[in-house]
Design a protein around this motif. Structure first.
Motif, PDB file in Angstrom:
ATOM      1  N   LEU A  66       0.800  -1.222   0.000  1.00  0.00           N
ATOM      2  CA  LEU A  66       0.000   0.000   0.000  1.00  0.00           C
ATOM      3  C   LEU A  66       0.831   1.269   0.000  1.00  0.00           C
ATOM      4  CD1 LEU A  66      -2.595  -1.130   2.695  1.00  0.00           C
ATOM      5  CD2 LEU A  66      -3.116  -0.750   0.289  1.00  0.00           C
ATOM      6  N   ILE A  67       2.085   1.178   0.419  1.00  0.00           N
ATOM      7  CA  ILE A  67       2.893   2.371   0.651  1.00  0.00           C
ATOM      8  C   ILE A  67       4.175   2.316  -0.168  1.00  0.00           C
ATOM      9  CG2 ILE A  67       4.143   3.698   2.396  1.00  0.00           C
ATOM     10  CD1 ILE A  67       2.171   2.394   4.467  1.00  0.00           C
ATOM     11  N   ASP A  68       4.445   3.397  -0.875  1.00  0.00           N
ATOM     12  CA  ASP A  68       5.699   3.548  -1.614  1.00  0.00           C
ATOM     13  C   ASP A  68       6.733   4.089  -0.623  1.00  0.00           C
ATOM     14  OD1 ASP A  68       7.856   4.434  -3.153  1.00  0.00           O
ATOM     15  OD2 ASP A  68       6.592   4.999  -4.845  1.00  0.00           O
ATOM     16  N   ARG A  69       7.588   3.213  -0.112  1.00  0.00           N
ATOM     17  CA  ARG A  69       8.527   3.622   0.933  1.00  0.00           C
ATOM     18  C   ARG A  69       9.578   4.604   0.424  1.00  0.00           C
ATOM     19  NH1 ARG A  69       5.946   2.967   5.596  1.00  0.00           N
ATOM     20  NH2 ARG A  69       5.158   0.848   5.891  1.00  0.00           N
ATOM     21  N   ASN A  70       9.970   4.497  -0.831  1.00  0.00           N
ATOM     22  CA  ASN A  70      10.934   5.453  -1.372  1.00  0.00           C
ATOM     23  C   ASN A  70      10.323   6.846  -1.465  1.00  0.00           C
ATOM     24  OD1 ASN A  70      13.082   3.608  -1.717  1.00  0.00           O
ATOM     25  ND2 ASN A  70      12.227   2.904  -3.657  1.00  0.00           N
ATOM     26  N   LEU A  71       9.049   6.905  -1.890  1.00  0.00           N
ATOM     27  CA  LEU A  71       8.364   8.192  -1.943  1.00  0.00           C
ATOM     28  C   LEU A  71       8.196   8.758  -0.541  1.00  0.00           C
ATOM     29  CD1 LEU A  71       6.812  10.350  -3.551  1.00  0.00           C
ATOM     30  CD2 LEU A  71       4.749   8.954  -3.268  1.00  0.00           C
ATOM     31  N   GLU A  72       7.842   7.898   0.413  1.00  0.00           N
ATOM     32  CA  GLU A  72       7.700   8.336   1.799  1.00  0.00           C
ATOM     33  C   GLU A  72       8.998   8.947   2.310  1.00  0.00           C
ATOM     34  OE1 GLU A  72       7.055   6.463   6.298  1.00  0.00           O
ATOM     35  OE2 GLU A  72       7.154   5.151   4.551  1.00  0.00           O
ATOM     36  N   LEU A  73      10.114   8.298   2.009  1.00  0.00           N
ATOM     37  CA  LEU A  73      11.408   8.793   2.462  1.00  0.00           C
ATOM     38  C   LEU A  73      11.730  10.141   1.828  1.00  0.00           C
ATOM     39  CD1 LEU A  73      14.063   8.261   4.011  1.00  0.00           C
ATOM     40  CD2 LEU A  73      14.918   7.165   1.933  1.00  0.00           C
TER      41      LEU A  73
END
Length: 396
Positions: A111-118
Motif C-alpha cells: 500500500l505504501i511507496d517507501r521510497n516516496l515516503e522517504l
C-alpha cells in the motif's frame, strides 16, 4: 505517546543483533543501511538506531570510550504505542540525543511507496513540518524524536487553529524540485489499492463490493475534473495520533508520512474532519461552527490575510464535505486490503471498512442526493442518514 517497558541494552549485543549491516552516507548526514530489523529484538532495534544516526558514529567506528561500551544504560529503548501498521520505539542516549525507530508492518509495502515516503519525509523535515529523518534501513527508518505528546481525538477541536495553520503551511510548500509537476496521485493510488483486493474474496457481511467500481467512477466524475480543486503536497492521514503537540511552546508537528503525496487539499482537510470519529468511528463530523473556525484559520494562513469573506468560508465547508466521500472510500479499501495482507489481529480491519462505507453512503446522499449503488447492505433504498451526517448537512 504512551510508553511501555524501558530497557537497557549493551552495545555489543546490538552490534551482534544488527548483523553488521553496511552503512552508507548519502546527501550529507543521511545514512542508509542495508539490513533488516526484527522489531521483537530490542538489541536489533538499538542497532538500527546506532547505525542510522550520524551523531552516534563513534560507536560504529569503535572510537568510543571503553567504559561506555559495557555500560548497559548508555542507551535506553522505550516501546511507544503500537501504531496501526508499524512498531515504534524511542531510543535515548546519555549524550542527550533521542530518536524514533519505526519498523514497518508486514505487508505495508503493498500500500505504501517507501521510497516516496522517504523523499517526502526528508523534504518536510528540512522545512520543519515533520521530524528530520536521519537514516533508513531495509524495513524501517530513524528520525528525530519530537518533544511532546500525540493528541487525543477529543482534542482536535481544542487545537483546531494550530492544526489548520500547520496544514496551510504544508500545503503552501513547493515540492516540484523533489516530486515533479503538481498533479493529484489520489486516483492512481485508489486504483492500485483496489487492484489488491483478491478477485475471489468471499462475500463480506454488510459490504457490497460489487458496487465499488461504480462508486469510484461516480466520485471521480463529480470531483476529479483537473484544475477544479486545488492540489498540493498533503499529509493524507492527519489523525490525532499523527499530530504531536509541544505543550510548552504550543507548536504542532505532523508525524507518520506514509500516505503523504500530491492530493486535493480539500481531501486533506475532509480526511482530518473525518478523523473526529477516530479509528473506532465513535465520534462524528465537526459541527458547522468548528468547520468554519478551522477553515477560516486555514485560509487566513494559506493566503496570508487577516480576513476571509464569510461566503468563501461557507463555500469551503460545502466543498470540503464532498471530499469526505473520497476519505471514506479510500480508507474502506485500505481496510479490505489490510485484512488480507496484515497479520495484526489487534485491529478489526473489515468492521472498520463497514463503518467507513456506511458513512460514505450517508455522506453521498447529503452531498449529491444519490444512493443508487450503496457500498453497505445496511443502507436502505432511501439511504437514510446516519446521526453523524445530519450535522454536516447544514453546511451544504
Amino acid at each position: 505517546m504512551d510508553s511501555a517497558t524501558v530497557v537497557g541494552a549493551r552495545f555489543e549485543a546490538a552490534q551482534s543483533a544488527w548483523g553488521g549491516g553496511e552503512s552508507e552516507k548519502t546527501d550529507g548526514d543521511f545514512i542508509r543501511c542495508e539490513a533488516s530489523v526484527d522489531s521483537r529484538s530490542t538489541e536489533a532495534v538499538l542497532g538500527a538506531a546506532v547505525w542510522c544516526c550520524p551523531f552516534w558514529e563513534r560507536f560504529r567506528s569503535g572510537s568510543y570510550e571503553s567504559p561506555r561500551c559495557s555500560d548497559s544504560s548508555f542507551f535506553a529503548l522505550e516501546r511507544l504505542t503500537q501504531g496501526t501498521t508499524n512498531a515504534v520505539w524511542k531510543c535515548s542516549g546519555k549524550d542527550g540525543f533521542k530518536v524514533v525507530i519505526r519498523v514497518f508492518g508486514k505487508g505495508t509495502h503493498f500500500l505504501i511507496d517507501r521510497n516516496l515516503e522517504l523523499t517526502i519525509g526528508r523534504f518536510l523535515g528540512s522545512h520543519g513540518i515533520a521530524p528530520k529523518i536521519h537514516g533508513q534501513f531495509t524495513n524501517g527508518a530513524v528520525s528525530t524524536y519530537v518533544v511532546g505528546r500525540t493528541l487525543n481525538t477529543s482534542e482536535l477541536t481544542t487545537y483546531a487553529v494550530q492544526i489548520a495553520k500547520h496544514l496551510a503551511r504544508l500545503h503552501s510548500l513547493s515540492a516540484t524540485q523533489v516530486l515533479g509537476p503538481v498533479k493529484t496521485h489520489f486516483w492512481d493510488i485508489l486504483d492500485s489499492w483496489v487492484s489488491l483486493i483478491p478477485k475471489n474474496l468471499p462475500p463480506v457481511p454488510g459490504i457490497n463490493l460489487q458496487h465499488l467500481e461504480a462508486e469510484v467512477n461516480f466520485v471521480k466524475t463529480q470531483l476529479g475534473a483537473p484544475g477544479r480543486y486545488p492540489v498540493a503536497l498533503c499529509h493524507n492521514d492527519c489523525q490525532a495520533l499523527n499530530i504531536v503537540l509541544d505543550e510548552n511552546s504550543g507548536n504542532i508537528t505532523f508525524i507518520d508520512l506514509e500516505y503523504s503525496w500530491y492530493n486535493y487539499t480539500y481531501f486533506d482537510i475532509a480526511n482530518h474532519f473525518c478523523e473526529y470519529g477516530g479509528l473506532v468511528r465513535s465520534g462524528g463530523y465537526p459541527s458547522i461552527h468548528s468547520q468554519k473556525t478551522f477553515l477560516t484559520s486555514y485560509l487566513q494562513a494559506l493566503r496570508q490575510v487577516d480576513e476571509i469573506p464569510p461566503e468563501e468560508v461557507q463555500q469551503a465547508c460545502s466543498d470540503v464535505y464532498k471530499f469526505t466521500l473520497l476519505s471514506h472510500l479510500l480508507w474502506g479499501v485500505w481496510g479490505v486490503v489490510q485484512n488480507g495482507v496484515n497479520d495484526d489481529t489487534t485491529f478489526a480491519y473489515l468492521p472498520y471498512t463497514l463503518k467507513r462505507w456506511r458513512e460514505y453512503d450517508a455522506a453521498k446522499l447529503v452531498a449529491f442526493g444519490a444512493c443508487d449503488t450503496p457500498l453497505t447492505a445496511a443502507a436502505s433504498p432511501e439511504c437514510s442518514l446516519s446521526p453523524d451526517s445530519t450535522s454536516a448537512s447544514s453546511s451544504l
